[in-house]
Design a protein around this motif. Structure first.
Motif, mmCIF file in Angstrom:
data_model
loop_
_atom_site.group_PDB
_atom_site.id
_atom_site.type_symbol
_atom_site.label_atom_id
_atom_site.label_comp_id
_atom_site.label_asym_id
_atom_site.label_seq_id
_atom_site.Cartn_x
_atom_site.Cartn_y
_atom_site.Cartn_z
ATOM 1 N N MET A 1 6.273 -29.755 -45.370
ATOM 2 C CA MET A 1 6.838 -28.501 -45.840
ATOM 3 C C MET A 1 6.884 -28.517 -47.366
ATOM 4 S SD MET A 1 10.315 -26.749 -44.431
ATOM 5 C CE MET A 1 9.680 -26.385 -42.817
ATOM 6 N N ALA A 2 6.622 -27.413 -47.991
ATOM 7 C CA ALA A 2 6.591 -27.325 -49.448
ATOM 8 C C ALA A 2 7.973 -27.565 -50.037
ATOM 9 C CB ALA A 2 6.074 -25.946 -49.851
ATOM 10 N N SER A 3 7.993 -27.858 -51.345
ATOM 11 C CA SER A 3 9.276 -28.161 -51.970
ATOM 12 C C SER A 3 10.054 -26.898 -52.334
ATOM 13 C CB SER A 3 9.070 -29.040 -53.199
ATOM 14 O OG SER A 3 8.308 -28.343 -54.156
ATOM 15 N N ASP A 4 9.396 -25.783 -52.492
ATOM 16 C CA ASP A 4 10.086 -24.526 -52.794
ATOM 17 C C ASP A 4 10.071 -23.634 -51.564
ATOM 18 O OD1 ASP A 4 10.717 -25.197 -55.363
ATOM 19 O OD2 ASP A 4 8.963 -24.238 -56.243
ATOM 20 N N MET A 5 11.067 -23.813 -50.707
ATOM 21 C CA MET A 5 11.136 -23.048 -49.468
ATOM 22 C C MET A 5 12.112 -21.894 -49.624
ATOM 23 S SD MET A 5 11.310 -26.208 -46.808
ATOM 24 C CE MET A 5 12.307 -27.185 -47.914
ATOM 25 N N ARG A 6 11.839 -20.834 -48.939
ATOM 26 C CA ARG A 6 12.744 -19.689 -48.920
ATOM 27 C C ARG A 6 13.796 -19.891 -47.844
ATOM 28 N NH1 ARG A 6 8.682 -14.651 -50.046
ATOM 29 N NH2 ARG A 6 8.058 -15.392 -52.101
ATOM 30 N N ILE A 7 14.842 -19.136 -47.923
ATOM 31 C CA ILE A 7 15.989 -19.330 -47.039
ATOM 32 C C ILE A 7 15.618 -19.153 -45.561
ATOM 33 C CG2 ILE A 7 16.869 -16.956 -47.174
ATOM 34 C CD1 ILE A 7 19.723 -18.296 -47.422
ATOM 35 N N GLY A 8 14.731 -18.233 -45.251
ATOM 36 C CA GLY A 8 14.308 -18.043 -43.858
ATOM 37 C C GLY A 8 13.583 -19.255 -43.309
ATOM 38 N N GLU A 9 12.731 -19.847 -44.141
ATOM 39 C CA GLU A 9 12.019 -21.068 -43.731
ATOM 40 C C GLU A 9 12.995 -22.208 -43.490
ATOM 41 O OE1 GLU A 9 7.967 -21.489 -46.072
ATOM 42 O OE2 GLU A 9 9.572 -20.768 -47.412
ATOM 43 N N VAL A 10 13.965 -22.331 -44.386
ATOM 44 C CA VAL A 10 14.966 -23.388 -44.256
ATOM 45 C C VAL A 10 15.795 -23.164 -42.996
ATOM 46 C CG1 VAL A 10 17.017 -24.410 -45.323
ATOM 47 C CG2 VAL A 10 15.025 -23.848 -46.726
ATOM 48 N N ALA A 11 16.147 -21.928 -42.731
ATOM 49 C CA ALA A 11 16.923 -21.608 -41.530
ATOM 50 C C ALA A 11 16.154 -22.007 -40.274
ATOM 51 C CB ALA A 11 17.273 -20.119 -41.510
ATOM 52 N N ARG A 12 14.882 -21.652 -40.212
ATOM 53 C CA ARG A 12 14.063 -22.015 -39.049
ATOM 54 C C ARG A 12 13.910 -23.527 -38.929
ATOM 55 N NH1 ARG A 12 11.728 -17.422 -40.755
ATOM 56 N NH2 ARG A 12 10.158 -18.426 -42.065
ATOM 57 N N SER A 13 13.718 -24.181 -40.039
ATOM 58 C CA SER A 13 13.493 -25.622 -40.048
ATOM 59 C C SER A 13 14.732 -26.419 -39.642
ATOM 60 C CB SER A 13 13.046 -26.052 -41.450
ATOM 61 O OG SER A 13 12.988 -27.440 -41.550
ATOM 62 N N THR A 14 15.907 -25.911 -39.981
ATOM 63 C CA THR A 14 17.148 -26.663 -39.741
ATOM 64 C C THR A 14 17.945 -26.181 -38.545
ATOM 65 O OG1 THR A 14 18.429 -25.226 -41.211
ATOM 66 C CG2 THR A 14 17.400 -27.194 -42.196
ATOM 67 N N GLY A 15 17.658 -24.969 -38.066
ATOM 68 C CA GLY A 15 18.465 -24.403 -36.997
ATOM 69 C C GLY A 15 19.797 -23.864 -37.492
ATOM 70 N N VAL A 16 19.913 -23.651 -38.793
ATOM 71 C CA VAL A 16 21.128 -23.109 -39.399
ATOM 72 C C VAL A 16 20.839 -21.662 -39.802
ATOM 73 C CG1 VAL A 16 22.781 -23.323 -41.299
ATOM 74 C CG2 VAL A 16 21.819 -25.391 -40.251
ATOM 75 N N LYS A 17 21.702 -20.750 -39.404
ATOM 76 C CA LYS A 17 21.486 -19.336 -39.697
ATOM 77 C C LYS A 17 21.542 -19.069 -41.198
ATOM 78 C CE LYS A 17 23.304 -17.758 -35.323
ATOM 79 N NZ LYS A 17 24.339 -17.001 -34.633
#
Length: 134
Positions: A1-17
């Motif tokens: 995964m890239a180092s500059d992720m957007r919040i939606g990507e982070v949410a999907r990746s972590t399972g955190v809304k």
């Protein structure tokens, strides 16, 4: 995964809304994300790891202050584990108390539904809830 992720990507990746990620930033569990020129939050792998840590701790029922303290402790890997053990022991004690209450509740509910099943006039559930079982 890239180092500059957007919040939606982070949410999907972590399972955190997304809203929860924003909340964690607001209360200081997660550092404020830098913004792009278009004002979008960007995150790094370290943020993803921290969010996964927080999510797992919250799934285990640790309250926000315990999570905050565990994060601080995790930042000092050379320190003794005693305080982290104390925090986990406290949570375990709380879970055991809840399990004991649930076991008593199960016994009471089992007693309520066993036995006669006639009309409401003779209904054990209604009798117990009305205090007529004392």
């Amino acid at each position: 995964m890239a180092s500059d992720m957007r919040i939606g990507e982070v949410a999907r990746s972590t399972g955190v809304k997304v809203a929860t990620i924003r909340f964690y930033e607001q209360i200081g569990l997660l550092k404020k994300a830098p913004r792009t020129d278009s004002n979008r939050r960007t995150y790094e792998q370290g943020d993803v790891r921290r969010l996964r840590f927080i999510r797992h701790a919250r799934e285990l029922g640790f309250d926000i202050e315990a999570v905050r303290e565990l994060i601080l402790l995790a930042g000092h890997p050379e320190e003794p584990c005693e305080r982290a053990d104390e925090i986990a022991r406290s949570r375990l004690d709380e879970v055991e108390r809840k399990l004991a209450r649930l076991d008593r509740l199960k016994g009471e509910l089992s007693a309520m539904v066993e036995g006669r099943h006639g009309s409401i006039r003779e209904c054990r559930v209604i009798e117990v809830l009305a205090g007529e079982d004392d």
